[in-house]
Design an enzyme around this catalytic site. Structure first.
Site, PDB file in Angstrom:
ATOM      1  N   GLU A 251      -1.576  -1.465  -5.873  1.00  0.00           N
ATOM      2  CA  GLU A 251      -2.876  -0.912  -6.233  1.00  0.00           C
ATOM      3  C   GLU A 251      -2.671   0.123  -7.329  1.00  0.00           C
ATOM      4  O   GLU A 251      -1.731   0.899  -7.277  1.00  0.00           O
ATOM      5  CB  GLU A 251      -3.493  -0.258  -4.999  1.00  0.00           C
ATOM      6  CG  GLU A 251      -4.939   0.074  -5.154  1.00  0.00           C
ATOM      7  CD  GLU A 251      -5.560   0.463  -3.813  1.00  0.00           C
ATOM      8  OE1 GLU A 251      -6.760   0.251  -3.654  1.00  0.00           O
ATOM      9  OE2 GLU A 251      -4.840   0.961  -2.934  1.00  0.00           O
TER      10      GLU A 251
ATOM     11  N   ASP B 187      -3.325   1.396   6.883  1.00  0.00           N
ATOM     12  CA  ASP B 187      -2.455   1.022   5.768  1.00  0.00           C
ATOM     13  C   ASP B 187      -2.130  -0.472   5.739  1.00  0.00           C
ATOM     14  O   ASP B 187      -2.057  -1.072   4.671  1.00  0.00           O
ATOM     15  CB  ASP B 187      -1.159   1.840   5.811  1.00  0.00           C
ATOM     16  CG  ASP B 187      -1.439   3.330   5.704  1.00  0.00           C
ATOM     17  OD1 ASP B 187      -2.475   3.693   5.120  1.00  0.00           O
ATOM     18  OD2 ASP B 187      -0.622   4.130   6.204  1.00  0.00           O
TER      19      ASP B 187
ATOM     20  N   CYS C 290     -12.668 -10.236   8.444  1.00  0.00           N
ATOM     21  CA  CYS C 290     -13.951 -10.889   8.171  1.00  0.00           C
ATOM     22  C   CYS C 290     -14.446 -10.634   6.756  1.00  0.00           C
ATOM     23  O   CYS C 290     -15.384 -11.274   6.288  1.00  0.00           O
ATOM     24  CB  CYS C 290     -15.003 -10.453   9.188  1.00  0.00           C
ATOM     25  SG  CYS C 290     -15.500  -8.725   9.004  1.00  0.00           S
TER      26      CYS C 290
ATOM     27  N   CYS D  66     -13.471  -2.744  13.225  1.00  0.00           N
ATOM     28  CA  CYS D  66     -14.511  -3.322  12.369  1.00  0.00           C
ATOM     29  C   CYS D  66     -15.771  -3.522  13.208  1.00  0.00           C
ATOM     30  O   CYS D  66     -15.729  -4.100  14.290  1.00  0.00           O
ATOM     31  CB  CYS D  66     -14.034  -4.643  11.782  1.00  0.00           C
ATOM     32  SG  CYS D  66     -15.323  -5.483  10.850  1.00  0.00           S
TER      33      CYS D  66
ATOM     34  N   CYS E 293     -12.713  -5.032   5.748  1.00  0.00           N
ATOM     35  CA  CYS E 293     -12.004  -5.588   6.903  1.00  0.00           C
ATOM     36  C   CYS E 293     -11.250  -6.823   6.425  1.00  0.00           C
ATOM     37  O   CYS E 293     -11.842  -7.737   5.862  1.00  0.00           O
ATOM     38  CB  CYS E 293     -12.996  -5.947   8.007  1.00  0.00           C
ATOM     39  SG  CYS E 293     -12.275  -6.967   9.309  1.00  0.00           S
TER      40      CYS E 293
ATOM     41  N   ASP F 208       0.862  -1.177   0.000  1.00  0.00           N
ATOM     42  CA  ASP F 208       0.000   0.000   0.000  1.00  0.00           C
ATOM     43  C   ASP F 208       0.897   1.225   0.000  1.00  0.00           C
ATOM     44  O   ASP F 208       1.739   1.379   0.877  1.00  0.00           O
ATOM     45  CB  ASP F 208      -0.895  -0.012   1.256  1.00  0.00           C
ATOM     46  CG  ASP F 208      -1.785   1.216   1.338  1.00  0.00           C
ATOM     47  OD1 ASP F 208      -2.657   1.383   0.469  1.00  0.00           O
ATOM     48  OD2 ASP F 208      -1.593   2.037   2.267  1.00  0.00           O
TER      49      ASP F 208
ATOM     50  N   CYS G 244     -16.657  -7.585  13.220  1.00  0.00           N
ATOM     51  CA  CYS G 244     -15.912  -8.608  13.968  1.00  0.00           C
ATOM     52  C   CYS G 244     -15.034  -8.025  15.078  1.00  0.00           C
ATOM     53  O   CYS G 244     -14.280  -8.755  15.712  1.00  0.00           O
ATOM     54  CB  CYS G 244     -15.057  -9.446  13.013  1.00  0.00           C
ATOM     55  SG  CYS G 244     -13.624  -8.558  12.378  1.00  0.00           S
TER      56      CYS G 244
END
Ligand code: ZN
Length: 261
Positions: A130, A212, A186, A202, A183, A46, A205
């Site tokens: 990305e 990051d 999950c 989250c 997330c 990232d 969960c």
């Protein structure tokens, strides 16, 4: 004096003089990819502003410090240049000074990006990044200064070129993948998170995420890897694009070599 041997006979040589009066010789040579043994490892990266890069392993890489210091120097030199008269000797001297600081910044950044990309290529068979759409982000003026200083684009080009050169698998995932929102524990997608939000919990969960690192894990998963820690990678639909493979053409290898000067 050679600092490095050429891998084969050069078909052309170009000599370039840059704005700070430095000379460069650029050679065009044909090379065959040197394949590194497949170690089966993969990495999700990232890219960011707070940290230059965050890996899915949790490791964070800072931008080199000297860059920030020299940027101040650059602004000072640019201010001085703007105060001189056109055609004057003082202006010429000020122009050279600006070019010299520019060249130094360029060198420090290039060195940093080369070392980091080489390390990543050596350590991993699959590299997932990305798609950043840098041009869109640069339109945002606040971000633009920071981004153009970071060299994300050069970094991607280096990773792509070195992947082709050493037989690594370089993948770019679509920037529409909700890597910051999903997330990584999950798989549920929470709401959009502003850039200022560095850590979040989250709601599904209760996992606590570093923004990051969570994104880097999602990037690695979205890279379409057959086996992932939680086994989601195989079934998830992803828009992956293999940007480079080991069957690199001569043309792209020529392009790569210009990176290694
Ligand atoms: Zn969760």
């Amino acid at each position: 004096m050679w600092s490095r041997d050429l891998p084969s006979e050069a078909s052309s040589v170009t000599v370039i003089k840059d704005a700070s009066d430095r000379y460069f010789a650029s050679f065009v040579v044909e090379v065959n990819p040197v394949l590194l043994p497949d170690n089966g490892r993969s990495i999700g990266i990232d890219l960011g502003i707070t940290d230059f890069a965050t890996f899915d392993t949790g490791e964070k890489i800072k931008s080199p410090k000297p860059l920030k210091r020299r940027l101040k120097k650059l602004r000072k030199a640019q201010r001085k240049l703007s105060c001189t008269n056109k055609g004057s000797k003082r202006r010429e001297r000020a122009r050279k000074r600006v070019a010299k600081v520019h060249a130094k910044i360029y060198d420090v950044r290039k060195d940093f990006l080369h070392k980091l990309s080489t390390r990543i290529i050596r350590e991993n068979q699959t590299i997932v990044l990305e798609d950043l759409a840098v041009s869109n982000m640069v339109k945002n003026r606040k971000l633009s200064r920071a981004i153009s200083d970071l060299g994300w684009r050069s970094f991607r080009t280096m990773l792509e070129a070195k992947s082709a050169m050493y037989g690594r698998d370089f993948r770019v995932i679509s920037r529409w993948e909700p890597t910051s929102q999903r997330c990584s524990c999950c798989g549920e997608i929470g709401g959009k998170k502003e850039l200022l939000v560095r850590e979040w919990t989250c709601l599904f969960c209760d996992a606590i995420h570093d923004r990051d690192i969570n994104a880097a894990v999602n990037i690695e998963v979205a890279g379409g890897l057959p086996e992932t820690i939680n086994g989601r990678g195989g079934s998830r639909k992803t828009t992956t694009k293999v940007a480079a493979s080991c069957e690199a053409s001569t043309i792209s290898l020529v392009k790569q070599l210009s990176l290694f000067h």
